[in-house]
Design a protein around this motif. Structure first.
Motif, short mmCIF file in Angstrom:
data_model
loop_
_atom_site.label_atom_id
_atom_site.label_comp_id
_atom_site.label_asym_id
_atom_site.label_seq_id
_atom_site.Cartn_x
_atom_site.Cartn_y
_atom_site.Cartn_z
N ASP A 1 2.63 5.87 -1.86
CA ASP A 1 1.93 5.41 -3.06
C ASP A 1 0.53 4.88 -2.77
N ARG A 2 0.16 4.74 -1.49
CA ARG A 2 -1.19 4.26 -1.19
C ARG A 2 -2.09 5.39 -0.69
N ALA A 3 -1.67 6.64 -0.90
CA ALA A 3 -2.41 7.78 -0.36
C ALA A 3 -3.88 7.78 -0.76
N ARG B 1 -10.18 0.10 3.64
CA ARG B 1 -10.57 -1.28 3.38
C ARG B 1 -9.61 -1.96 2.42
N GLU B 2 -8.98 -1.16 1.59
CA GLU B 2 -8.09 -1.74 0.58
C GLU B 2 -6.67 -1.90 1.09
N LEU B 3 -6.46 -1.63 2.35
CA LEU B 3 -5.11 -1.74 2.91
C LEU B 3 -5.01 -2.99 3.79
N SER B 4 -3.83 -3.56 3.83
CA SER B 4 -3.62 -4.68 4.74
C SER B 4 -3.54 -4.15 6.16
N SER B 5 -3.59 -5.07 7.12
CA SER B 5 -3.62 -4.62 8.51
C SER B 5 -2.39 -3.81 8.87
N GLY B 6 -1.25 -4.22 8.36
CA GLY B 6 -0.03 -3.48 8.65
C GLY B 6 -0.05 -2.09 8.03
N GLN B 7 -0.57 -2.04 6.81
CA GLN B 7 -0.66 -0.73 6.15
C GLN B 7 -1.61 0.18 6.91
N GLN B 8 -2.70 -0.39 7.40
CA GLN B 8 -3.65 0.41 8.18
C GLN B 8 -2.99 0.95 9.44
N SER C 1 -6.46 -11.79 -7.76
CA SER C 1 -6.03 -10.39 -7.71
C SER C 1 -6.70 -9.71 -6.54
N ARG C 2 -5.96 -8.91 -5.82
CA ARG C 2 -6.53 -8.16 -4.70
C ARG C 2 -5.92 -6.79 -4.74
N GLY C 3 -6.77 -5.78 -4.86
CA GLY C 3 -6.23 -4.43 -4.91
C GLY C 3 -5.19 -4.32 -6.01
N ALA C 4 -4.02 -3.84 -5.62
CA ALA C 4 -3.00 -3.57 -6.63
C ALA C 4 -2.18 -4.82 -6.98
N ILE C 5 -2.28 -5.86 -6.17
CA ILE C 5 -1.36 -6.96 -6.38
C ILE C 5 -2.05 -8.23 -6.88
N ASP C 6 -1.27 -9.05 -7.60
CA ASP C 6 -1.72 -10.37 -8.01
C ASP C 6 -1.06 -11.37 -7.07
N GLY D 1 6.20 -12.29 5.64
CA GLY D 1 6.37 -11.36 4.53
C GLY D 1 6.01 -9.96 4.93
N PRO D 2 6.42 -9.01 4.12
CA PRO D 2 6.16 -7.61 4.45
C PRO D 2 4.68 -7.28 4.42
N ASN D 3 4.32 -6.17 5.07
CA ASN D 3 2.92 -5.73 5.08
C ASN D 3 2.41 -5.58 3.66
N GLY E 1 0.18 -10.04 0.85
CA GLY E 1 -0.82 -10.99 0.38
C GLY E 1 -1.00 -12.18 1.31
N LYS E 2 -0.50 -12.08 2.53
CA LYS E 2 -0.62 -13.19 3.47
C LYS E 2 -2.08 -13.39 3.88
N THR E 3 -2.72 -12.32 4.30
CA THR E 3 -4.11 -12.44 4.71
C THR E 3 -4.98 -12.87 3.54
N THR E 4 -4.68 -12.33 2.38
CA THR E 4 -5.43 -12.72 1.17
C THR E 4 -5.35 -14.22 0.96
N THR E 5 -4.15 -14.78 1.08
CA THR E 5 -3.97 -16.22 0.92
C THR E 5 -4.81 -16.99 1.95
N ASP F 1 -3.88 -16.00 11.58
CA ASP F 1 -3.28 -14.79 11.03
C ASP F 1 -2.79 -13.92 12.17
N GLU F 2 -1.51 -13.92 12.40
CA GLU F 2 -0.90 -13.14 13.49
C GLU F 2 -1.58 -13.39 14.83
N PRO F 3 -1.62 -14.64 15.26
CA PRO F 3 -2.38 -14.95 16.47
C PRO F 3 -1.76 -14.37 17.73
N1 LIG Z 1 -10.63 -5.35 0.37
C1 LIG Z 1 -9.57 -5.01 -0.39
N2 LIG Z 1 -9.74 -4.39 -1.56
C2 LIG Z 1 -8.70 -4.03 -2.32
N3 LIG Z 1 -7.42 -4.26 -1.99
C3 LIG Z 1 -7.16 -4.89 -0.84
C4 LIG Z 1 -8.21 -5.29 0.02
N4 LIG Z 1 -7.67 -5.87 1.11
C5 LIG Z 1 -6.32 -5.84 0.93
N5 LIG Z 1 -6.01 -5.25 -0.24
C6 LIG Z 1 -4.67 -5.05 -0.78
O1 LIG Z 1 -4.20 -6.33 -1.12
C7 LIG Z 1 -2.85 -6.47 -0.79
C8 LIG Z 1 -2.63 -7.70 0.07
O2 LIG Z 1 -3.26 -7.49 1.32
P1 LIG Z 1 -3.16 -8.54 2.50
O3 LIG Z 1 -4.14 -8.11 3.55
O4 LIG Z 1 -3.29 -9.92 1.96
O5 LIG Z 1 -1.67 -8.31 3.04
P2 LIG Z 1 -0.91 -8.99 4.23
O6 LIG Z 1 0.20 -9.74 3.65
O7 LIG Z 1 -1.86 -9.73 5.09
O8 LIG Z 1 -0.34 -7.72 5.00
P3 LIG Z 1 -0.20 -7.40 6.57
O9 LIG Z 1 1.06 -8.02 7.02
O10 LIG Z 1 -0.09 -5.92 6.64
O11 LIG Z 1 -1.42 -7.94 7.23
C9 LIG Z 1 -2.41 -5.18 -0.12
O12 LIG Z 1 -1.70 -4.42 -1.05
C10 LIG Z 1 -3.70 -4.49 0.23
O13 LIG Z 1 -3.55 -3.10 0.09
#
Ligand SMILES: Nc1ncnc2c1ncn2[C@@H]1O[C@H](COP(=O)(O)OP(=O)(O)OP(=O)(O)O)[C@@H](O)[C@H]1O
Ligand SMILES: Nc1ncnc2c1ncn2[C@@H]1O[C@H](COP(=O)(O)OP(=O)(O)OP(=O)(O)O)[C@@H](O)[C@H]1O
Ligand SMILES: [Mg+2]
Ligand SMILES: [Mg+2]
Lengths: 261, 357, 242, 261, 357
Positions: free
Chosen positions: B133-135, B140-147, E18-23, E40-42, E45-49, E166-168
């Motif tokens: 679903d993230r194809a 940049r819009e993906l989290s590190s794990g997704q990347q 809001s970031r990308g697809a998620i709130d 939490g899963p990849n 929103g951990k890094t976002t927080t 963040d994941e040190p």
């Molecule tokens: N710059 C961005 N622009 C748009 N969407 C983004 C951006 N960065 C992250 N996202 C999306 O926001 C959501 C939360 O990302 P975030 O990096 O906070 O996840 P995470 O919990 O840290 O994940 P991981 O464990 O993989 O690091 C994800 O769905 C990601 O695809």
């Protein structure tokens, strides 16, 4: 990831930035203020304006294309070379910037003219370059290409070399990596390089008049027309200059705003 | 990894080069379908080895041969794109201007697959790492794990002869990691090339690899099957990884081993001379008072750390002998095992194994 | 290439044959920038008289034009400001040289004439900012000679590289006076006011026209320039008789 | 992480790169070949050469310094701005490139001249800019600054914005981040921007002659001297041009080779 | 994390954006000296927080208050440099032009410490992560693990009120990780600010954190002390992390729980209504034939995976009920537990815990 800066930073940075902007903008504003706007339409209706505009646009576009297709590979080679000589080649590239344009024109004549170093071998083939539109393009390319190459080279050096490693293990050749990764990623650099080169070509005067002459419809570009009109009626020259500025701001603003970035 | 000359392996690599402060000299060999797990401390030269196999770095001496073909013999290296190699580095290094899908399709496209089929393949790969679903997303819009998952999909999409994975699962959450690990196991089982898997996670190594190579300070300190390594670790680092207490020492015929630190360990399986001695953490029992009874080993130690692991706790001990004990969570509560407390550690001599160094 | 060729390929030569067969071809004329308006007029008139001929004009500084010709630029006729400018010209290319106009120095002042200049002596007044051409260009040499003859040492703030640059300073009232040619003052219309220099101090500049091509059309153009009509046209733009 | 490329790539990229290099180098080589080397020492001994060289070096260094201290903050603001207008400001910056130099000079006169928009307020203060060395620096800055700003802005846009985030959480202000991280990291961009701007200033002719005039030791820079000498003896002009080139290649080659990169 | 209004916590944050697809809507609170583990899963929103707490992203609603000071209330955010915050992201993001030492000294220098003392501090920090000898190296010359250690040292060198990691430890090898983890535990114990530690490693979370927050899809799915979370996981993800089999189901008074998938689990501790049921993997025994005897739960399952973990093996099972069993390595050999084999899984009803959903 942008913030409202703190006031102290804002001032210590804002004052010099404003000064820089003023240095550049004040003369332009003056030019616009002093222009006789009512006269501009009739000034531009002068019969030699349209051919000059057309010629300027075609030659500068050709120059831009030449920069793109010849200059990009050169920038690429410079960017990946780590040889000691690269610095000197780069310094050599800046020479056309330093050369007083008229001397540049003389050098071009000496090279490509009928009796020139290269030109003498072209004459038997029926090819004569001076006084032709080709000469205008050559002169413009000579002065503009360095800007392009240096800007693009700088941008290419900024690429993470590991991206190239990955692309190559995925099976991409040099060419394919350049086309599919490097160029797309340095597009902002290419855009600004093209803008610089195009603008420099559009304003090119000294080398053109020396190498290509000043023939209406064939080698008389807008700056040359301005030169001629300055002799006859400075106000027309200013009107044409303002049109030149308008064209360039429009082209650069629209292109860069819409497509390039 | 001494091999007889008459049976050349399918992958046969001896990577020698200098990088920064260390000289790397790593030999790897494998048959089609095998997975080599590469482990070792940070800065040991794992990534360097992988980059040399990929052709990104060139070896100064040695040989890299895959099948019939010599990829590098220290003089005329094949370029990376001439090697049938797939590479995923610890940084995901996605192409930032391409969508996740196009990143994955990049390899097949570069290898001449037409756009539609490359995209189909890419979609399938993304699906396998749970990102169908993230194809369309940009990296940049993906989290590190997704990347990391996209990068893994990209490396897998070219069906290379040699697949190089540098910490592919490090950025994944446990759930995804477990799923990806078992998916990877399935895929690697069906895959007829050789995989080199660099990992810091012993679980990845033990579950995915046929053969483990430990690289420390540029040198191979141990190589063998997981079972071999598990039973006879040959460096302190390997001991830590496999979870055994490992001591280098001098053994005598009476079953006494004097460790390098001066500790004394008694075993029922004596080996003379320079020996390795191992004690499984689960064989260590802790007592508040000096134990009487069968255990022939008993050391006065202090608790340096207590960490929970699943349903049990690992207790780090320092003193006459530094060792780790594995005890139940109940014991921790019952005995009041807190950091700084002095206790007795006992191990039956039958649990101590020795083997020559 | 636009090299002028024999007018119609029949080998006809000379002005006298022009009536027999209509002239054909292209005449490439290089002319000093100060001749811009007069030569535009000549070109139009000549083309009207000879519909088969195209006159192409290119204006630039005299030295640039000479450089172009020396380096093999295809030109049929070159008209220069001052005989000195023709000196570097490759003599083997020259078919014929004639003077067709003269020019004299004049003081250009801003229309407001802030320094109140009425004669050359006023240039020596304290605080008057004077610009002249550089010593290497004809108008600079001439100005120098004039000052010597008039025995004045004006306050020269800049030795401009050409007349145009000198004139620009006056047009924008940056300088109080500039030594330029009479034709420049005429061409500048009301942007500047001319203050004549007495004949005894003045220096006269001769304008040569040099024929470089052998074809009928080119020679016809030069002949037309030197004809009475041609000279009258040139003189109507402020130049003197040869 | 560099490889010997495959032949096909080498050719498809090498041919246009070589063409680009030739376009630029052939005229320069011709100039060198046609120069009468034996005459150069005596040509350069002409008494007005040394003052012109000195003036060129001082004014272009001043211009480079102005670019550095005024242009860098402007580039910084442009790089971090994401506003729609940024593109237009950037287009405006290219205007001095497009403006025929002579018109640029006229605009400068209209702005800073005795009766100019700004200049008329300076005159009562006893400040007169035209015909002074300051005017030369102003003219050179006017034409050269855009190159600097655009080059540096491009480089700054290439920075990973997360580096800024990290620096700021470590306590760095805007200023400190700029000074300690951004500028050091874009040093190659600053170097190439400075090289472009310096070279452009060194070759500047049209705006200088129009705005500052031509007075030995005060406003006569090398290109002006070249132009003036071209009228008298082209060979002297070529000798001086060659010195100009040598100076620029030397300065750029040494600076960039040693310190800047 | 419902708190009474009259006792405001020292750190009090409600991050909404809001970031990308998620709130993202995550609430965190803690007292000085505490460590909040965020899991939490990849893409949850951990890094976002973390970025919002650092001031790199701005919250659209909510509040970030530390001590007396409001850092962000959705309208007038403090800039990052005005927050006493330390940040380490998963990418190490070292300043490439500075040596390892100067990277670490950058924070103290920016906060006004003089050069010498900043360097001394930096040297001490580098020493703590075991890189004293690489102080002069540029980041490019360091391996990924070494880079991560420098980044960690850099974040720790400013003594911030709020430390965001963040994941040190993700890039560290097990040996270094164990050392760094216990060093970190020691330092965090002595540290009087609040630490937010994002990690994928349950071990890190369980050993380092006082309080765990699970973020899934931008929302907090569970929060509590490690013991609370361990004993009563409230999402499948949390179950995976703590190593328990977790089922959402409907319970009746007879101790029967019907899971969402249709499986039936019997327990001796009945809870009625919507319940969670947990089964520890160690409580699952495997049999080749249908077991007779005490276990009241017995399911026919197929082996999907076998992974070794330390001295035991985890067996993934699918069938009537999907579950994981933990057995000894000997059982694996003795029973011939191979992927694809059909076996019986038995669990005593006393081992099944239920609690309300
Ligand atoms: N710059 C961005 N622009 C748009 N969407 C983004 C951006 N960065 C992250 N996202 C999306 O926001 C959501 C939360 O990302 P975030 O990096 O906070 O996840 P995470 O919990 O840290 O994940 P991981 O464990 O993989 O690091 C994800 O769905 C990601 O695809
Ligand atoms: N570009 C470089 N220049 C100089 N030295 C380097 C470079 N890259 C790595 N090194 C050094 O080479 C050694 C091996 O690095 P390498 O990246 O191979 O280690 P690694 O085993 O992959 O470690 P990690 O587990 O931390 O990723 C390290 O000591 C490192 O500091
Ligand atoms: Mg590595
Ligand atoms: Mg993250």
């Amino acid at each position: 990831m942008r913030y409202a800066g703190r006031w102290r930073s804002r001032i210590t940075l804002g004052v010099p930035a404003a000064a820089a902007l003023l240095l550049l903008v004040v003369p332009l504003v003056t030019l616009l203020l002093r222009a006789e706007w009512a006269r501009i339409p009739s000034d531009l209706a002068t019969p030699n304006v349209l051919p000059a505009l057309r010629l300027s646009l075609t030659t500068t576009s050709s120059t831009a294309v030449l920069c793109l297709i010849l200059g990009t590979p050169l920038a690429w080679f410079l960017a990946r070379s780590e040889h000691r000589t690269t610095g000197w080649v780069r310094a050599l590239l800046t020479v056309p910037l330093v050369l007083p344009p008229v001397v540049g024109g003389v050098a071009l004549l000496m090279a490509w003219g009928r009796t020139g170093l290269v030109g003498q071998h072209l004459t038997p083939l029926g090819i004569q370059i001076p006084f032709t539109t080709v000469a205008v393009v050559l002169a413009e390319t000579f002065v503009a290409m360095p800007y392009y190459v240096l800007a693009v080279e700088g941008a290419m050096r900024g690429l993470d070399p590991r991206l190239e490693s990955v692309a190559r293990t995925l099976g991409a050749s040099d060419m394919r990596y350049l086309r599919t990764v490097a160029i797309p990623l340095v597009l902002p650099g290419i855009a600004s390089g093209l803008a610089l080169a195009w603008a420099r070509a559009l304003g090119e005067f000294g080398a053109t008049i020396t190498f290509a002459g000043n023939f209406q419809g064939r080698t008389q570009t807008l700056p040359l027309l301005v030169y001629v009109e300055l002799e006859r009626d400075p106000q027309i020259a200013i009107s044409i200059s303002i049109m030149l500025l308008a064209v360039s701001v429009l082209v650069l603003g629209v292109l860069r705003g819409r497509w390039l970035r | 990894m001494s091999r007889t000359a008459e049976s050349p392996r399918w992958l046969d690599a001896r990577v020698r080069l200098s990088r920064g402060a260390i000289d790397v000299d790593v030999a790897l060999s494998a048959e089609p379908g095998q997975v080599i797990g590469v482990l070792g401390p940070n800065g040991g030269g794992k990534t360097t080895t992988v980059l040399a196999l990929a052709g990104v770095l060139q070896i100064s001496e040695g040989l890299i041969r895959v099948g019939e073909r010599v990829w590098d013999d220290g003089s005329r290296p094949l370029a990376p794109e001439e090697r049938a190699v797939g590479l995923m580095l610890a940084d995901s290094l996605l192409f930032p201007h391409l969508s996740a899908l196009d990143n994955v399709a990049y390899g097949p496209r570069s290898r001449g697959v037409d756009r539609r089929r490359a995209r189909d393949r890419a979609r399938a790969e993304l699906d396998r790492v749970g990102l169908a679903d993230r194809a369309r997303s940009s990296p940049r819009e993906l989290s590190s794990g997704q990347q990391a998952r996209v990068a893994l999909a990209r490396a897998l999409a070219t069906d290379p002869q040699l697949l190089l994975l540098d910490e592919p699962l490090a950025a994944l959450d446990p759930d995804t990691r477990a799923r990806t690990r078992s998916d990877l196991a399935g895929r690697l089982a069906a895959y007829d090339g050789v995989t080199v898997l660099v990992t810091h996670d012993p679980l990845d190594a033990l579950t995915l690899a046929d053969h483990l190579v430990f690289v420390e300070d540029g040198q191979v300190t141990q190589a063998g099957t997981p079972a071999e390594v598990l039973s006879e670790p040959r460096s302190a680092y390997v001991g830590t990884v496999v979870g055994l207490n490992l001591y280098a020492g001098q053994g005598d015929s009476h079953g006494h081993v004097r460790t390098a630190d001066g500790g004394l360990v008694v075993t029922t399986s004596p080996t003379e001379g320079s020996v390795w001695a191992t004690i499984p953490p689960s064989a260590v029992s802790l007592h508040l008072h000096e134990p009487e009874g069968s255990p022939r080993n008993a050391w006065r130690v202090r608790i340096a750390s207590v960490t929970m692991q699943g349903q049990s706790a690992r207790v780090g001990l320092v003193g006459d002998l530094a060792l780790t004990a594995e005890v139940t969570l109940e014991s921790v509560t019952a005995l009041g095992l807190q950091v700084g407390r002095d206790v007795w550690a006992a191990v039956k001599a039958t649990e101590v194994r020795t083997y020559p160094r | 290439g636009s090299a002028p060729s024999s007018a119609d390929g029949t080998g006809q030569r000379g002005w006298s044959d022009a009536s027999a067969a209509p002239l054909q071809g292209t005449v490439t004329v290089l002319a000093a920038a100060s001749l811009t308006e007069s030569f535009d007029q000549l070109k139009n008139d000549f083309e009207r008289a000879h519909p088969g001929v195209t006159v192409e004009t290119s204006y630039g500084s005299s030295s640039t034009l000479v450089q172009q010709v020396d380096n093999g630029a295809p030109a049929s006729v070159i008209a220069l400001a001052g005989t000195a400018a023709a000196e570097p010209l490759d003599k083997s290319l020259v078919k014929d040289t004639k003077n067709f106009a003269t020019n004299v120095l004049e003081i250009a002042v801003p229309p407001s004439n802030p320094a109140g200049i009425t004669s050359i002596d006023d240039l020596a007044k304290a605080g008057v900012k004077v610009v002249v051409c550089a010593d290497t260009v004809p108008c600079g040499k001439a100005a120098h000679a004039t000052f010597t003859k008039a025995r004045i040492v004006p306050n020269v703030v800049s030795k401009e590289v050409d007349v145009k640059a000198a004139l620009a300073k006056v047009k924008l009232a940056e300088a109080d006076a500039a030594i330029v040619y009479h034709s420049d003052v005429v061409a500048a219309k009301d942007a500047v006011t001319g203050v004549p220099i007495e004949r005894r101090y003045n220096t006269t500049l001769h304008y040569p026209v040099i024929t470089l091509a052998d074809d009928a059309a080119s020679r016809a153009f030069v002949a037309y320039l030197l004809s009475e009509t041609g000279l009258a046209t040139v003189q109507s733009f402020g130049f003197g008789a040869p």
